[in-house]
Design a protein around this motif. Structure first.
Motif, PDB file in Angstrom:
ATOM      1  N   THR A  43     -36.198  -3.041  17.570  1.00 25.54           N
ATOM      2  CA  THR A  43     -34.798  -2.617  17.625  1.00 25.54           C
ATOM      3  C   THR A  43     -34.576  -1.334  16.827  1.00 25.54           C
ATOM      4  OG1 THR A  43     -34.127  -4.923  17.791  1.00 25.54           O
ATOM      5  CG2 THR A  43     -32.430  -3.361  17.125  1.00 25.54           C
ATOM      6  N   ARG A  44     -35.206  -1.304  15.657  1.00 27.10           N
ATOM      7  CA  ARG A  44     -35.064  -0.124  14.788  1.00 27.10           C
ATOM      8  C   ARG A  44     -35.679   1.105  15.468  1.00 27.10           C
ATOM      9  NH1 ARG A  44     -32.587   2.539  11.243  1.00 27.10           N
ATOM     10  NH2 ARG A  44     -33.628   3.368   9.399  1.00 27.10           N
ATOM     11  N   LYS A  58     -36.113   1.638  18.685  1.00 29.40           N
ATOM     12  CA  LYS A  58     -35.252   2.047  19.801  1.00 29.40           C
ATOM     13  C   LYS A  58     -34.062   2.852  19.323  1.00 29.40           C
ATOM     14  CE  LYS A  58     -36.157  -1.405  23.320  1.00 29.40           C
ATOM     15  NZ  LYS A  58     -35.806  -2.709  23.863  1.00 29.40           N
ATOM     16  N   SER A  59     -33.430   2.340  18.279  1.00 38.08           N
ATOM     17  CA  SER A  59     -32.207   3.012  17.863  1.00 38.08           C
ATOM     18  C   SER A  59     -32.532   4.369  17.245  1.00 38.08           C
ATOM     19  CB  SER A  59     -31.368   2.104  16.955  1.00 38.08           C
ATOM     20  OG  SER A  59     -31.506   2.440  15.625  1.00 38.08           O
ATOM     21  N   ILE A  63     -35.053   6.322  18.221  1.00 46.54           N
ATOM     22  CA  ILE A  63     -35.360   7.195  19.364  1.00 46.54           C
ATOM     23  C   ILE A  63     -34.063   7.640  20.042  1.00 46.54           C
ATOM     24  CG2 ILE A  63     -36.397   7.248  21.678  1.00 46.54           C
ATOM     25  CD1 ILE A  63     -38.547   5.279  20.477  1.00 46.54           C
ATOM     26  N   GLU A  64     -33.146   6.685  20.201  1.00 48.11           N
ATOM     27  CA  GLU A  64     -31.865   7.009  20.838  1.00 48.11           C
ATOM     28  C   GLU A  64     -31.057   8.006  20.009  1.00 48.11           C
ATOM     29  OE1 GLU A  64     -30.464   3.037  21.410  1.00 48.11           O
ATOM     30  OE2 GLU A  64     -31.884   2.698  23.058  1.00 48.11           O
ATOM     31  N   ARG A  65     -31.298   8.024  18.728  1.00 49.81           N
ATOM     32  CA  ARG A  65     -30.625   8.987  17.855  1.00 49.81           C
ATOM     33  C   ARG A  65     -31.432  10.270  17.726  1.00 49.81           C
ATOM     34  NH1 ARG A  65     -30.036   7.031  12.466  1.00 49.81           N
ATOM     35  NH2 ARG A  65     -28.545   8.711  12.253  1.00 49.81           N
ATOM     36  N   ASN A  66     -32.465  10.394  18.566  1.00 44.88           N
ATOM     37  CA  ASN A  66     -33.237  11.631  18.605  1.00 44.88           C
ATOM     38  C   ASN A  66     -34.116  11.890  17.398  1.00 44.88           C
ATOM     39  OD1 ASN A  66     -33.045  12.925  21.066  1.00 44.88           O
ATOM     40  ND2 ASN A  66     -30.910  13.501  20.638  1.00 44.88           N
ATOM     41  N   ARG A 117     -41.675   7.815  21.071  1.00 44.83           N
ATOM     42  CA  ARG A 117     -40.857   8.053  22.261  1.00 44.83           C
ATOM     43  C   ARG A 117     -41.610   7.699  23.549  1.00 44.83           C
ATOM     44  NH1 ARG A 117     -36.237  10.713  22.254  1.00 44.83           N
ATOM     45  NH2 ARG A 117     -36.716  11.397  20.124  1.00 44.83           N
ATOM     46  N   TYR A 162     -40.966   4.282  24.910  1.00 44.36           N
ATOM     47  CA  TYR A 162     -39.565   3.903  25.107  1.00 44.36           C
ATOM     48  C   TYR A 162     -39.235   3.699  26.561  1.00 44.36           C
ATOM     49  CZ  TYR A 162     -34.471   4.209  24.815  1.00 44.36           C
ATOM     50  OH  TYR A 162     -33.125   3.959  24.911  1.00 44.36           O
ATOM     51  N   PRO A 163     -38.452   2.721  26.941  1.00 47.31           N
ATOM     52  CA  PRO A 163     -37.993   1.634  26.066  1.00 47.31           C
ATOM     53  C   PRO A 163     -38.881   0.385  26.161  1.00 47.31           C
ATOM     54  CG  PRO A 163     -36.741   1.603  28.115  1.00 47.31           C
ATOM     55  CD  PRO A 163     -37.780   2.702  28.248  1.00 47.31           C
ATOM     56  N   ASP A 164     -39.578   0.213  27.295  1.00 44.72           N
ATOM     57  CA  ASP A 164     -40.146  -1.113  27.561  1.00 44.72           C
ATOM     58  C   ASP A 164     -41.501  -1.372  26.911  1.00 44.72           C
ATOM     59  OD1 ASP A 164     -37.919  -1.754  28.956  1.00 44.72           O
ATOM     60  OD2 ASP A 164     -38.734  -1.161  30.914  1.00 44.72           O
TER      61      ASP A 164
END
Lengths: 319, 319
Positions: free
Chosen positions: A191-192, A194-195, A197-200, A206, A209-211
């Motif tokens: 979870t950490r 993913k979040s 990566i989503e925050r760049n 990367r 990501y995601p699976d």
């Protein structure tokens, strides 16, 4: 009682095994859980698979153990909670399975059974007091005291994953904030990642990501020098160590045994967690505590459930 | 065994009592510890006071229990650590006292004994699994499992005050950071009050500074509307509740019993702590747990030590 059946009931699949008194997994199979088929449907398809397994092996089982991702009501032996398969809640699964298999069937939480497996056949052989910590999607625990599972006053001991380690911290799946499992479980790391990566965040994670993000990917990229991955890895293991130190301070066990998916990372993980626990435990309870990796690995669920049957049958014959 | 002696050994004074099988404190006295007089000097002056107490009461003791603010080595029964009275470390105090008193003498940690006292004569009567939490200068714990103290694998269970509840938090007396006792003990409240006064916080607590600051003063000023005092009080009890929730999640006890100086604050404290624990515990282990105030109050040390003697003598006669 030369053999027992171990049944590891998960939300998507059921693993079955025939286990010898020496802990050998003589024969095994796996079927889908079919959670949608209702309590009776789930139970009868497992019983059918058990009969097939026994027939193929040409052996009989003295009993069977079932490990569930949930709890058991000590008063009536029924499933008391199981978030993944709600249709089983309230169902006397052990009793029904016993009718279908024609042998005694015992039911308990999967982490308790994993501890029983390590006690009879794995890292905890000969120990009286230890804690098994399973680090996976969540953090589960099985507490051994005086040579057997400590059930607690209403069968709910060992909810160690929901010990608060960061008041007002990250939200946990249980709805509370700051639980150990929100900081030290495999899913907390993913979870950490993913979040971030989503925050760049700049990270070589990367590409997963995601699976394909996994604890292994995080560990590998951390080793390869990715600072973000290393931060996720180090922080999670730091919290794993803090939680273990808390268990050592409270329970002064002979050992804390680390199982679950994360334990596959092996010795580097063990070293880091041990050092972090050592920093945070009191010197006296810590002095004689060993931090060990579980030995049963992927078979912990099946062998642990078979161990439940061996231990309960032994209790009966001792009486 | 109609009576036993209870000896509560503290850093500055020793409290003695003769306790009946029903838990009545028949006779009592108190002497200075004279920590400077060495292990032999301390022990012989306590023995002398015991003889005087017995003579005055015209009774005999079947045995004696000693509660120490420290630990006992299970291998040889000697004191294994005692920060307040270092000269006793390594000294076989039970054995020596037994020679001087002419009866069996047992030695254990004071929090364990306080739990024994509540079990035989107080809030935990009839319980098999409970935790006594003593909130005083530090936070101590006595864990009952299956009707007796759970000692742990090397006699150091129950260091609950050093469970980490705030990683990288306040410095604790033990040298680590973020321990429960740095947030929920009486002394943590007083330390916090002092430092806020020294930083010129607007607070009616100033009139107690420095030597009359106490938990009672903080509670009283909080009730009278002082926001600083209320913040200290509320925050400490919030952490008390979080630590209790952690114990409930791990151990699923029948009850958590709150003793020590803070427990004198009674029902308002109990209500707040219970609500905070309820917010932070898992619903299932929490459902059957009671949070109770200890019943032995100021006599917990003496009666608890006498309870140690009663329980050990009973164990012997059962064998």
């Amino acid at each position: 009682m030369n053999h027992t059946l171990g049944i590891d009931l998960g939300g998507t699949s059921v693993k079955l095994g025939l286990v010898s008194r020496e802990g050998a997994l003589v024969s095994r199979s796996e079927i889908p859980t079919n959670a949608g088929s209702g309590a009776e449907g789930i139970t009868s398809s497992i019983a059918k698979a058990c009969h097939e397994l026994l027939d193929k092996a040409g052996l009989k089982a003295a009993g069977a153990g079932i490990g569930i991702p949930g709890g058991v009501n000590p008063a009536d032996g029924a499933v008391s909670f199981m978030p993944n398969i709600p249709s089983l809640v309230g169902f006397p699964m052990g009793k029904r399975m016993s009718e279908l298999l024609g042998c005694p069937v015992f039911l308990d939480n999967d982490a308790n059974n994993a501890a029983r497996g390590e006690f009879l056949f794995g890292a905890a052989r000969g120990m009286k007091n230890f804690v098994l910590v399973t680090l996976g999607t969540g953090i589960g625990g099985g507490i051994f005291i005086n040579g057997d599972i400590y059930d607690g006053s209403s069968n709910y001991s060992g909810e160690i994953g929901h010990m608060i380690v960061v008041p007002n911290g990250r939200r946990c799946g249980c709805g509370n904030y700051g639980c150990w499992e929100a900081y030290g479980s495999a899913s907390s790391m993913i979870t950490r990642a993913k979040s971030l990566i989503e925050r760049n965040a700049g990270t070589s994670l990367r590409k997963y990501y995601p699976d394909n993000l996994s604890v292994k990917a995080i560990e590998d990229e951390a080793k390869a020098g990715d600072i973000t991955a290393a931060e996720i890895w180090d922080q999670a293991l730091r919290y794993v160590g803090i939680g273990i130190a808390n268990l050592v301070n409270i329970l002064n066990p002979e050992a804390v045994i680390i199982g679950g998916g994360i334990a596959n990372s092996g010795k580097p993980l063990l070293k880091r967690v041990t050092d972090m626990a050592s920093m945070n435990a009191m010197p006296m309870p810590w002095a004689n505590t060993r931090i060990l990796l579980a030995e049963l690995g992927n078979t912990a669920g099946v062998i642990g459930s078979a161990a439940l049957a061996f231990m309960k049958l032994q209790d009966r014959s001792d009486r």
